[in-house]
Design a protein around this motif. Sequence first.
Motif, PDB file in Angstrom:
ATOM      1  N   ILE A   1       0.853  -1.189   0.000  1.00 29.07           N
ATOM      2  CA  ILE A   1       0.000   0.000   0.000  1.00 29.07           C
ATOM      3  C   ILE A   1       0.890   1.240   0.000  1.00 29.07           C
ATOM      4  CG2 ILE A   1      -1.700   1.317   1.342  1.00 29.07           C
ATOM      5  CD1 ILE A   1      -2.700  -1.497   2.373  1.00 29.07           C
ATOM      6  N   GLY A   2       0.696   2.100  -0.985  1.00 30.40           N
ATOM      7  CA  GLY A   2       1.553   3.273  -1.139  1.00 30.40           C
ATOM      8  C   GLY A   2       2.511   3.118  -2.308  1.00 30.40           C
TER       9      GLY A   2
ATOM     10  N   PHE B   1       0.563   2.024  10.147  1.00 24.59           N
ATOM     11  CA  PHE B   1       1.909   2.516  10.442  1.00 24.59           C
ATOM     12  C   PHE B   1       2.050   2.615  11.965  1.00 24.59           C
ATOM     13  CE2 PHE B   1       5.408   5.491  10.775  1.00 24.59           C
ATOM     14  CZ  PHE B   1       6.237   5.099   9.738  1.00 24.59           C
TER      15      PHE B   1
ATOM     16  N   ALA C   1       8.448   4.130  13.053  1.00 25.03           N
ATOM     17  CA  ALA C   1       9.137   5.419  13.066  1.00 25.03           C
ATOM     18  C   ALA C   1      10.427   5.331  13.880  1.00 25.03           C
ATOM     19  CB  ALA C   1       8.221   6.505  13.633  1.00 25.03           C
TER      20      ALA C   1
ATOM     21  N   GLY D   1      12.244   2.827  14.123  1.00 22.31           N
ATOM     22  CA  GLY D   1      13.192   2.106  13.283  1.00 22.31           C
ATOM     23  C   GLY D   1      13.691   2.923  12.101  1.00 22.31           C
ATOM     24  N   GLY D   2      13.230   4.187  11.992  1.00 19.37           N
ATOM     25  CA  GLY D   2      13.742   5.059  10.949  1.00 19.37           C
ATOM     26  C   GLY D   2      12.817   5.237   9.773  1.00 19.37           C
ATOM     27  N   LEU D   3      11.662   4.561   9.800  1.00 20.83           N
ATOM     28  CA  LEU D   3      10.709   4.703   8.696  1.00 20.83           C
ATOM     29  C   LEU D   3       9.851   5.938   8.937  1.00 20.83           C
ATOM     30  CD1 LEU D   3       9.613   0.974   8.284  1.00 20.83           C
ATOM     31  CD2 LEU D   3      11.317   2.227   6.964  1.00 20.83           C
ATOM     32  N   THR D   4       9.741   6.801   7.922  1.00 12.65           N
ATOM     33  CA  THR D   4       9.045   8.075   8.092  1.00 12.65           C
ATOM     34  C   THR D   4       7.621   8.022   7.561  1.00 12.65           C
ATOM     35  OG1 THR D   4      11.187   9.155   7.786  1.00 12.65           O
ATOM     36  CG2 THR D   4       9.245  10.562   7.720  1.00 12.65           C
ATOM     37  N   THR D   5       7.435   7.400   6.402  1.00 12.98           N
ATOM     38  CA  THR D   5       6.117   7.431   5.760  1.00 12.98           C
ATOM     39  C   THR D   5       5.634   6.012   5.456  1.00 12.98           C
ATOM     40  OG1 THR D   5       7.086   7.583   3.539  1.00 12.98           O
ATOM     41  CG2 THR D   5       6.619   9.663   4.664  1.00 12.98           C
TER      42      THR D   5
ATOM     43  N   GLU E   1       4.519   4.944   2.619  1.00 11.68           N
ATOM     44  CA  GLU E   1       5.082   4.429   1.373  1.00 11.68           C
ATOM     45  C   GLU E   1       6.515   3.925   1.569  1.00 11.68           C
ATOM     46  OE1 GLU E   1       3.906   7.535   1.940  1.00 11.68           O
ATOM     47  OE2 GLU E   1       4.685   8.998   0.512  1.00 11.68           O
ATOM     48  N   GLU E   2       7.238   4.553   2.509  1.00 11.43           N
ATOM     49  CA  GLU E   2       8.596   4.087   2.791  1.00 11.43           C
ATOM     50  C   GLU E   2       8.568   2.693   3.406  1.00 11.43           C
ATOM     51  OE1 GLU E   2      10.754   6.458   5.591  1.00 11.43           O
ATOM     52  OE2 GLU E   2      12.626   5.389   5.242  1.00 11.43           O
TER      53      GLU E   2
ATOM     54  N   ILE F   1       7.833   0.251   0.736  1.00 12.20           N
ATOM     55  CA  ILE F   1       8.939   0.109  -0.214  1.00 12.20           C
ATOM     56  C   ILE F   1       9.975  -0.897   0.287  1.00 12.20           C
ATOM     57  CG2 ILE F   1      10.969   1.404  -1.039  1.00 12.20           C
ATOM     58  CD1 ILE F   1       8.791   3.660  -1.623  1.00 12.20           C
TER      59      ILE F   1
ATOM     60  N   HIS G   1      17.816   4.666  10.103  1.00 14.46           N
ATOM     61  CA  HIS G   1      17.466   6.077   9.879  1.00 14.46           C
ATOM     62  C   HIS G   1      18.207   6.635   8.664  1.00 14.46           C
ATOM     63  CE1 HIS G   1      15.015   7.203  13.523  1.00 14.46           C
ATOM     64  NE2 HIS G   1      15.352   5.935  13.772  1.00 14.46           N
TER      65      HIS G   1
ATOM     66  N   TYR H   1       1.536  10.371  -0.103  1.00 14.43           N
ATOM     67  CA  TYR H   1       0.555   9.339  -0.390  1.00 14.43           C
ATOM     68  C   TYR H   1      -0.784   9.727   0.191  1.00 14.43           C
ATOM     69  CZ  TYR H   1      -1.681   4.831  -0.623  1.00 14.43           C
ATOM     70  OH  TYR H   1      -2.544   3.825  -0.882  1.00 14.43           O
TER      71      TYR H   1
END
Lengths: 400, 102
Positions: A188-189, A226, A231, A233-237, A239-240, A243, B46, B88
């Motif tokens: 998704i994204g 989400f 977050a 763990g470094g994931l911001t969005t 879609e990220e 990915i 990060h 998104y």
Amino acid sequence: MPKLSEGYKRADGGLGIRNEVLVIYLVECAHHVARRIVEESGKGNSQLIGFPGCFPNEYALKIMKGLTTHPNTAGALLVSLGCEAFNREELAKTIEASGRPVETLVIQENGGTLETIRRGKEAVARLRETADKTAKAPMNISDLVVGTICGGSDGTSGISANPAVGRCFDELVKQGSACIFEETGELIGCEQIMKERAVTPELGDQIVSSVNKAADYYTVLGYGSFAPGNAEGGLTTLEEKSIGAYSKSGDSPISGLIKPGDIPPTGGLYLMDVIPDGEVRFGFPNISDNAEIVEMIASGAHLILFTTGRGSVVGSAISPVIKVCANPETYAKLSHDMDVNAGRILLGEADIDEVGQEIFDHVDAVASGRPSVSEELGHQEFILTYKSFEPIGPSCLPTR
Amino acid sequence: MSAKSKFILLHPKDNVFVCTTFCKSGEKVSISGNDIILDKDITVGHKVAGSTLAAGEKVFKCGAPIGSMIEAVNCGDHVHMHNLKSDYLASHLRTATGEQDA
């Protein structure tokens, strides 16, 4: 043309990298008998798979047809209690039509547990004897169907093992293999990017629809999209996050969108839509990693590339599973369960291309007969549950 | 790739690097050939900017867009919730969860 050694040549034209006799229980009530037949037939002579439900399910029948006529499958023994709804006659007819030997034992008509086990062992011996006579034929990388999934993911999966599998997929597709990635719910994204990679605009639209379907399905199930841990763990969005899973697909154009049990008609990269059609009926689309593996095998996957961060140990019946460990700390703890240490990327000991090449070399070796680690350890997990699908539309597949 | 680099470029198209080994604030690291003094701790997973990024610029990771910058940053700056936003807009998600369209 890159070589594999040789494949098992099936009467229907399929080329297998393994030569398995399947013992299949068609309802949980026949599970014990089927398991005893496998156990008493000797190590390596047969594998156990089955469907637990008593109620009929078109999806389960389609998957079983895919598995029993899979290139790695040499023959099958169906073990039925007798009163379950599974259409054993149709399954047997499909196997027979593929040129594979099939036998059926109905426990209620064969004197119960002990006598069915006795006859089942004789059947397996016959099926094994026939399987061992299977002719070999030259097999190339372009004859392979390879699937990939991630399981037990953590923050490292998306930055080491998954992109490395993507590089391997790029090479396999370049050499003519069919490669399958899946779990639209975790993509998704990514639908717009995937749409742009689709070989036709119509296919692009179908891909977007399949991801929208997944988003709606998981919304009904109450999935959070989400989590705070993402977050950290470094994931911001969102879609990220997606990915990370998406990167297993590599950079090739997307040739088609298939559903479980559909066989890719040509080489290329395929997205598998695993989310059931219609209203949410049977719960989570896939209740564990092996449910996804089974679906890719039913779509012809000769072997599976399994990326894991936290450390899964599973293998599968029918097709070997190659495990690619993303996290170097996990690898240190579970190295005896892993084929490839992609955590070396994080330690600066290898780059993504090098690990991608290493995965490719494993695909070549395992397809040529070397057991994968999980195979060597005897892992043959299998699970098949209820689902329902509509057939795919014509715009989903490339023209041959 | 430098054998000792604590940051990795996942795809040639990317404009952020991902941390592969914990880095302390004040540590000197090399990003795209620039020596950078980190102004905060950066933990594994990060992202830091691979070059100067303008406000509104799309951020790529694994070769795919993961959102747009909401403010300009310098090479080596931490890229996260405070300066990167999602592009998104999943209308089907917002509809399904009963939220209002923005």
